[in-house]
Design a protein around this motif. Structure first.
Motif, mmCIF file in Angstrom:
data_model
loop_
_atom_site.group_PDB
_atom_site.id
_atom_site.type_symbol
_atom_site.label_atom_id
_atom_site.label_comp_id
_atom_site.label_asym_id
_atom_site.label_seq_id
_atom_site.Cartn_x
_atom_site.Cartn_y
_atom_site.Cartn_z
ATOM 1 N N SER A 128 -6.558 8.674 -12.690
ATOM 2 C CA SER A 128 -6.458 7.496 -11.832
ATOM 3 C C SER A 128 -5.645 7.791 -10.577
ATOM 4 O O SER A 128 -5.997 7.358 -9.475
ATOM 5 C CB SER A 128 -5.827 6.331 -12.605
ATOM 6 N N VAL A 177 -17.743 4.262 -8.423
ATOM 7 C CA VAL A 177 -16.968 5.006 -9.419
ATOM 8 C C VAL A 177 -17.057 4.272 -10.746
ATOM 9 O O VAL A 177 -16.706 3.088 -10.843
ATOM 10 C CB VAL A 177 -15.498 5.154 -8.986
ATOM 11 N N LEU A 236 -7.813 9.778 -8.215
ATOM 12 C CA LEU A 236 -8.775 8.913 -7.516
ATOM 13 C C LEU A 236 -8.099 8.142 -6.393
ATOM 14 O O LEU A 236 -8.680 7.957 -5.319
ATOM 15 C CB LEU A 236 -9.425 7.949 -8.507
ATOM 16 N N LEU A 237 -6.871 7.705 -6.634
ATOM 17 C CA LEU A 237 -6.139 6.995 -5.591
ATOM 18 C C LEU A 237 -5.836 7.920 -4.420
ATOM 19 O O LEU A 237 -5.961 7.526 -3.253
ATOM 20 C CB LEU A 237 -4.842 6.421 -6.160
ATOM 21 N N ILE A 247 -13.772 8.362 -0.703
ATOM 22 C CA ILE A 247 -14.790 7.650 -1.484
ATOM 23 C C ILE A 247 -15.388 6.548 -0.609
ATOM 24 O O ILE A 247 -14.798 5.481 -0.427
ATOM 25 C CB ILE A 247 -14.189 7.067 -2.772
ATOM 26 N N ARG A 292 0.826 -1.206 0.000
ATOM 27 C CA ARG A 292 0.000 0.000 0.000
ATOM 28 C C ARG A 292 0.863 1.260 0.000
ATOM 29 O O ARG A 292 0.578 2.234 -0.702
ATOM 30 C CB ARG A 292 -0.921 0.000 1.224
ATOM 31 N N ARG A 307 -8.959 8.317 -2.368
ATOM 32 C CA ARG A 307 -9.638 7.058 -2.037
ATOM 33 C C ARG A 307 -10.228 7.085 -0.627
ATOM 34 O O ARG A 307 -11.279 6.493 -0.379
ATOM 35 C CB ARG A 307 -8.654 5.896 -2.179
ATOM 36 N N HIS A 308 -9.561 7.770 0.296
ATOM 37 C CA HIS A 308 -10.050 7.810 1.676
ATOM 38 C C HIS A 308 -11.385 8.525 1.795
ATOM 39 O O HIS A 308 -12.114 8.342 2.771
ATOM 40 C CB HIS A 308 -9.023 8.508 2.573
#
Length: 296
Positions: free
Chosen positions: A158, A174, A161-162, A168, A129, A165-166
């Motif tokens: 992309s 998505v 979005l990463l 979403i 991660r 991510r926290h």
């Protein structure tokens, strides 16, 4: 990557440390793990109260089994055995094959091995991660690259979005509809990623944890079109013409500065000679960003 390699090397060296005399115990462990895996039930991302109660019950059963068989440190062994789904029935198999004299040492070895294996898996997951996040940050900011360079629009989205991510939540879906034939375009990559960040972040906030975030890309003559669509409550018509003004915001006090969309407008229109506009109604808000294919 270095962390992942270190974990793999650690696992290899750990396995080599196992003495030949433990071959029977190791074979037994493999059989137990296979048996436990076949009995395991699929788990959801969020543990329910029933699942927690079931695990507590399993721990009580295993602890009682260990105590009944004269294992003095049962409280130390129980968590690793239960986490690996080893039931009292599995432990009966161990007792039958190793005998009473070797039972305690064998179970201690098995529990320690399972615990170490679990820790190695957790470390590998964490390092993976971290590696992904470092890569995303580097790509997001276009570190070690010239300010103006050819970039893949999809890669920038992309990475954004990463990075978000926290925010979403599980209730947000998505949906990506990318035109994979789009060419790379010459832009200020780091600045353009700020645009995706501001618009997507606003879209996420507008849905309040529930809805669909749709991102579309397409080619329109000499331009690239990026549409970011959310299923939130929408922007009232009377203020849609003002959303790109500096310090104008429809968020609550302390929730927004009113600068995100004005900065996005400047990056798209003034720096990249493109256009940005919004189309909104209840249940659907669409930000359209158009960028020229030729910048340099």
């Amino acid at each position: 990557m270095a962390g992942n390699r270190a974990v793999e090397h650690l696992r290899e060296h750990f396995e080599r440390l196992q003495l030949p005399s433990t071959e029977v115990a190791r074979s037994l462990l493999i059989n137990l793990q296979q048996q436990a895996a076949s009995q395991a039930q699929p788990q959801t991302a969020t543990a329910s109260a029933a699942t927690l109660l079931e695990k507590s019950s399993q721990e009580d059963q295993v602890a009682s089994w260990l105590t009944a068989h004269g294992i003095s440190d049962s409280w130390e062994l129980t968590p690793a055995l239960v986490d690996s789904n080893l039931s009292p029935e599995c432990l009966d198999t161990v007792a039958e094959q190793v005998g009473a004299e070797s039972l305690s040492s064998t179970l201690t070895w098995i529990a320690s091995t399972l615990a170490i294996d679990g820790l190695l898996r957790e470390i590998k997951h964490c390092t993976t991660r971290i590696s992904q996040m470092v890569g995303a940050v580097k790509a997001y900011s276009y570190m070690d690259q010239a300010p103006l360079q050819e970039v893949d629009i999809h890669e920038g989205i992309s990475c954004t979005l990463l990075m978000l991510r926290h925010k979403i939540k599980p209730g947000i879906t998505v949906c990506r509809e990318y035109d994979q034939t789009l060419p790379h375009i010459c832009v200020y990559g780091s600045a353009l990623n700020q645009v995706w960040t501001h618009v997507i972040d606003n879209a996420i906030d507008a849905m309040d944890g529930q809805g669909q975030l749709q991102i579309r890309t397409a080619r329109e003559n000499a331009q690239i079109l990026v549409e970011i669509i959310d299923s939130g409550s929408g922007i009232p018509p009377e203020i849609q013409s003002r959303i790109f003004e500096p310090f104008f915001t429809i968020k609550g006090v302390g929730q927004g500065t009113g600068l995100g969309l004005s900065v996005s407008y400047r990056i798209v229109v003034e720096i990249h000679k493109g256009s940005i506009r919004v189309l909104s109604k209840p249940g659907k808000t669409c930000f359209q960003v158009r960028l020229p294919l030729k910048q340099c």
